[in-house]
Design a protein around this motif. Structure first.
Motif, PDB file in Angstrom:
ATOM      1  N   THR A  83       0.842  -0.987  -0.045  1.00 16.87           N
ATOM      2  CA  THR A  83      -0.039   0.034   0.104  1.00 16.87           C
ATOM      3  C   THR A  83       0.958   1.212   0.126  1.00 16.87           C
ATOM      4  N   GLY A  89      -2.389   5.910   0.483  1.00 16.31           N
ATOM      5  CA  GLY A  89      -3.128   4.852   0.842  1.00 16.31           C
ATOM      6  C   GLY A  89      -3.697   3.667  -0.124  1.00 16.31           C
ATOM      7  N   ARG A  90      -3.329   4.123  -1.223  1.00 15.01           N
ATOM      8  CA  ARG A  90      -3.807   3.389  -2.438  1.00 15.01           C
ATOM      9  C   ARG A  90      -3.034   2.057  -2.451  1.00 15.01           C
ATOM     10  N   PRO A  91      -3.508   0.960  -3.191  1.00 17.86           N
ATOM     11  CA  PRO A  91      -2.723  -0.304  -3.591  1.00 17.86           C
ATOM     12  C   PRO A  91      -1.755  -0.070  -4.684  1.00 17.86           C
TER      13      PRO A  91
END
Ligand code: BGC
Length: 734
Positions: free
Chosen positions: A396, A401-403
Motif C-alpha cells: 500500500t 493509501g492506494r494499493p
C-alpha cells in the motif's frame, strides 16, 4: 529491555511496543499451534494470537489469512473490579521469560493495591508431545488480606489483521468437570474449530461462570492472604477440521479432560523430555563466543517450534506461526532457507515440506494455465490449496493509501525452480527416491514444462532466454535474464535428467508410465534442445556478473543517497515509483545467492569480486539477505567479514529491529528463513560443512573467537556428531 542469558530470554517492558515485540520474542509453538508471547490478560491491540497451522479463512474481499483461535489460556485478575494489567500504573515489577531450551514461557508480575502487594507467577507451554494441547500454571499470592477475582476461560475477542474469521459460536459447559467448550466454524469454508479448557485449582476458592459475546469464563473469588498461594492449572485443547476428520468438539473435550487427569507435572515432564530429544539431534555448540551460541540456539528454537512433525504433508509460513502477517503463507523461504537445517538433522521434516508441494501441485497448474502457460507455476504465497494468496497489489502506498501494483505473483517464476532445487538436494543427501514416486517426479516434470513454455528463443543470439521476470531482488521487477533465475531454471532441466536416469535404473516402468500419463516425451526432446542453447549470464572482465540485462546501466549511487530520497521512512522502495527502481541498489542477495548455491562452478576471485560489487549496493531489506553474504564470504575465505552478517541474521528475532512495514503493510513477526540462515552460516559457512553424494566433508574457517563447533547430522540414517576446530574436524557415531 530484553536480556539474553544461557537458554533464557527475558524482557521487563510494559509499553504497547514491548507487548508487540515480546509477542514474537517469547512465543511458544509446536508446529501445529503458535502461541504468541503475550501476557494472559492481553488487550487485542497487543496482538495476542493462537495461530492454527494449515487453517485459513477469508473475510469479505480482504486478504486470506491464518485463523487465530479463541484463547483458552486467557486469564485476568481484578481487585474491586479494577483489572490488574501488566501495563498498569500500579505495577511494582514485571518480567516475562522464555526458556528456549524447553519452550516454557513464564511471567512474574507484582502489583500494589491499597498497600497490599499481589503477585502473579504464571508458566505455560504449547505442548510439543500432544500438539493440540495448551497448558498453564497460574499462581497467585498476596502479602496481606485481599479479595481477588480471577476471570479465566476462552476469550473470543481475538486480534485479527483481516478478520473476523469465526462465526456460528456454540458454547457448552460441563459444570461437573469444570469444562468450557466453544465450537465455531470459519466463515469462508465453514471448517469447524473447537476450543476447550478446564481448570484444576488447589485452595479455597468460589467459582461461577460468565458467558458473554467475548467468550466463556470461569470467575473465581479468591480470599488471598499472607502465606497463602493459589495455584490454578489450566488445560486447553484446540482442534480444527483442517487437521482431523473426527468431531473437533469431542476431540477437544477429550483432550482437555485427559490432560486434567494427567496433570501439569507429568505433561511438563513429557514436554521437556521431547525437547531434550530434539536438541540431541538439533543442537549446535559454539565454544568461545557466548552471544553467538545463545543467538544461534534461539534461532534453532524458533525453527523447532514451527516444525510440522504432526502432519505428513505441511510446510511452514514465512513468519512461522507468529501471527497473520504475510497471510500465513508459505514462500520459497521453506525450500531455500529452512530446509537445509532440517535436511541435515531431521530429513523427515523436509519430506513433509515436499509432500506439501506435491499436494498443492493442482494449484500450481491452475496458476500456470491462468497466465497462459503449461506445467506448474507455484504460488508465490501459498496456503492450503496452492492457489496464490499473493495479490496483484501487494503493497500500500504510504502517501495515498492506494494499493500499489507489484509483480511478485506474476513474475517471480524462480519459485517453481526453488522447489525443484529442494527436491533434488533432498534426494542427493538422503538417497530417498521413494518421494519421487510419491509425486515429486511429477512436480519436477511439471515445473520443467512450465519453464519450457515460459522461455523465449532469441534468433539474434541463437539462444533461449527468460524475459520479463522478477528475481529475488524484488525492487527490480520485470527484468530480462536475471542471472539467478536463469541458473536455477537450468538446474531444473538438469534435475529432470538426473532423476529420470536414476528412476530408469531403479524402476524403468515407473518413469515410462509417468511420461506417457503426462505426455512428456515431446517436452523432453525440446528440453534437450533448450539445454544446448540456454543463456547463463557470465562474469564480465572485472569478474562481476550482471544481475539482469542492463542492470549496469542503472544509476550507480550509494545506499545513503537512495535513503535520503525517501519522503517517508515506511515508503516501499520497489514498485513503479520506488526509490530503488532506477538505481543499482538492490533489496537482497541475488547474484550472491546464485554464487552460494552453485559455488562449485565459480572461482574464489569471482565470488570475491561479486561480494565487493553487490554488498555496498544491497539494502538487506529482507531478512533473507545477510546470511547469503556471510556464506559467500566464508566460501571465498573471509570469515571475519562474514561474522557481523551472521550475527545480524542470528539475532533478528532477539532484537526485533527488522523492518516492520512494507509500504503501509505490517510485516512484523518471527523470521524462520533467517533462523535457518543462521544455521547455514555457522555450519555450512564457518565450518565449511557439506554432505553431497554420500560424502561428508568440512573446510573449517571459524571466526577468530570460535574455538570449537559441535553439531549433529543424519547420515545414511545414523546420527553423526561432527566436531570442528580451526585445524580440522572429526566425526563420531552418536
Ligand atoms: C522477500 C522475499 C521473501 C518474503 C518472505 C520478502 O521481503 O523479498 O524473498 O520470500 O519476504 O520472507
Amino acid at each position: 529491555m530484553y536480556r539474553l542469558r544461557n537458554w533464557l530470554i527475558s524482557d521487563n517492558g510494559v509499553s504497547e511496543e514491548d507487548m508487540l515485540q515480546n509477542g514474537n520474542r517469547l512465543m511458544t509453538g509446536n508446529g501445529y499451534l503458535g502461541y504468541r508471547g503475550t501476557v494472559s490478560e492481553a488487550e487485542p491491540s497487543w496482538m495476542p494470537a493462537v495461530i492454527v497451522s494449515g487453517l485459513y479463512d477469508r473475510q469479505g474481499d480482504l486478504w486470506r489469512e491464518p485463523v487465530n483461535a479463541p484463547d483458552c489460556l486467557y486469564a485476568k485478575l481484578f481487585v474491586r473490579d479494577e483489572p490488574l494489567m501488566a501495563s498498569g500504573e500500579n505495577v511494582l515489577s514485571h518480567e516475562q521469560t522464555l526458556d528456549f531450551r524447553y519452550g516454557i514461557y513464564s511471567r512474574e508480575t507484582s502489583w500494589t493495591v491499597d498497600g497490599v502487594s499481589v503477585t502473579l507467577h504464571a508458566e505455560r507451554i504449547t505442548d510439543i508431545c500432544n500438539v493440540h494441547r495448551l497448558c498453564m500454571k497460574y499462581a497467585i499470592s498476596a502479602d496481606a488480606p485481599v479479595t481477588i477475582t480471577l476471570k479465566q476461560g476462552i476469550n473470543c475477542a481475538v486480534h485479527d489483521l483481516n478478520g473476523p474469521h469465526l462465526g456460528n459460536f456454540r458454547l457448552d459447559k460441563d459444570e461437573k468437570n469444570g469444562l468450557l467448550v466453544l465450537d465455531a466454524d470459519t466463515l469462508e469454508k465453514a471448517v469447524p474449530l473447537s476450543v476447550a479448557c478446564t481448570v484444576d485449582v488447589a485452595g479455597d476458592v468460589v467459582c461461577g461462570t460468565e458467558v458473554s459475546g467475548e467468550g466463556a469464563f470461569h470467575v473465581y473469588t479468591i480470599k488471598a492472604d499472607k502465606d497463602k498461594r493459589f495455584d490454578f492449572f489450566v488445560y486447553g485443547a484446540v482442534y480444527s477440521g483442517a487437521d482431523t476428520a473426527e468431531d473437533c468438539g469431542v476431540k477437544a473435550r477429550e483432550t482437555a479432560l485427559s490432560s486434567l487427569a494427567e496433570g501439569w507435572e507429568s505433561i511438563l515432564s513429557g514436554h521437556r523430555k521431547k525437547w531434550d530429544e530434539i536438541w540431541l539431534k538439533g543442537d549446535v555448540i559454539i565454544e568461545g563466543d557466548d552471544y553467538a551460541q545463545h543467538a544461534l540456539r534461539y534461532s534453532l528454537y524458533h525453527l523447532h517450534s514451527i516444525a510440522p512433525r504432526h502432519a505428513k504433508s505441511l510446510s511452514v509460513p514465512a513468519r512461522g506461526l507468529s501471527g497473520q502477517t504475510y497471510k500465513g503463507a508459505v514462500f520459497w523461504d521453506t525450500e531455500m532457507f529452512i530446509s537445509p537445517y532440517f535436511l541435515c538433522t531431521e530429513p523427515d521434516l523436509v519430506a513433509r515440506f515436499i509432500r506439501y508441494r506435491i499436494h498443492t501441485l493442482p494449484g500450481a497448474k491452475r496458476k500456470a494455465s491462468e497466465y497462459g502457460y503449461r506445467g506448474a507455476f507455484y504460488a508465490w504465497e501459498s496456503q492450503e490449496s496452492g492457489d496464490d494468496a499473493c495479490s496483484l497489489f501487494n503493497v500500500t502506498d504510504v502517501f495515498t493509501g492506494r494499493p500499489v501494483r507489484t509483480y511478485f505473483r506474476d513474475k517471480q517464476i524462480h519459485i517453481s525452480a526453488d522447489i525443484v532445487h529442494a527436491i533434488r538436494t533432498y534426494i542427493n543427501v538422503t538417497g530417498d527416491t521413494e518421494i519421487l514416486k510419491e509425486g515429486a517426479m511429477e512436480v519436477i516434470l511439471e515445473c520443467a514444462r512450465f519453464f519450457l513454455s515460459y522461455l523465449y528463443y532469441s534468433p539474434e543470439h541463437d539462444r533461449y532466454e527468460l524475459l520479463d521476470v522478477t528475481g529475488p531482488d524484488e525492487y527490480h521487477e520485470r527484468v530480462n535474464n536475471n542471472a539467478f533465475t536463469n541458473r536455477i531454471v537450468f538446474s531444473v532441466f538438469e534435475t529432470v535428467q538426473t532423476c529420470v536416469d536414476l528412476l530408469k535404473k531403479q524402476d524403468g516402468g515407473f518413469i515410462e508410465k509417468l511420461f506417457a500419463e503426462l505426455s512428456f516425451d515431446t517436452d523432453m526432446a525440446f528440453m534437450h534442445e533448450v539445454m544446448k542453447k540456454f543463456y547463463l549470464p557470465q562474469p564480465d572482465s572485472g569478474n562481476v556478473i550482471e544481475q539482469f540485462d542492463h542492470y549496469f546501466k542503472l544509476e550507480d549511487c550509494s545506499l545513503d543517497t537512495v535513503k535520503s530520497r525517501l519522503c517517508d521512512p515506511r515508503e516501499y522502495w520497489g514498485g513503479a515509483n520506488g526509490v530503488a527502481g532506477n538505481t543499482q541498489i538492490i533489496k537482497q542477495a541475488d547474484v550472491v545467492l546464485m554464487l552460494v548455491l552453485f559455488g562449485n562452478e565459480y572461482s574464489d576471485e569471482i565470488k570475491r569480486a561479486n561480494l565487493a560489487y553487490y554488498e555496498p549496493r544491497t539494502e538487506h531489506g529482507s531478512s533473507l539477505s545477510n546470511c547469503m553474504y556471510a556464506q559467500l564470504s566464508c566460501a571465498s575465505g573471509n570469515s571475519e567479514w562474514a561474522y557481523p552478517f551472521f550475527i545480524k541474521t542470528a539475532e533478528i528475532d532477539i532484537t526485533g529491529t527488522s523492518k516492520q512495514f512494507a509500504g503501509g503493510i505490517y510485516i512484523g513477526g518471527t523470521h524462520p528463513a533467517a533462523n535457518g540462515g543462521a544455521w547455514m552460516t555457522a555450519v555450512q559457512g564457518f565450518c565449511g560443512f557439506s554432505m553431497n553424494d554420500g560424502k561428508i566433508s568440512c573446510k573449517p574457517r571459524l571466526p577468530e573467537k570460535w574455538k570449537r563447533v559441535v553439531f549433529s547430522v543424519v547420515y545414511n540414517g545414523e546420527h553423526i556428531e561432527v566436531t570442528v576446530t580451526k585445524d580440522g574436524y572429526s566425526l563420531c557415531m552418536k
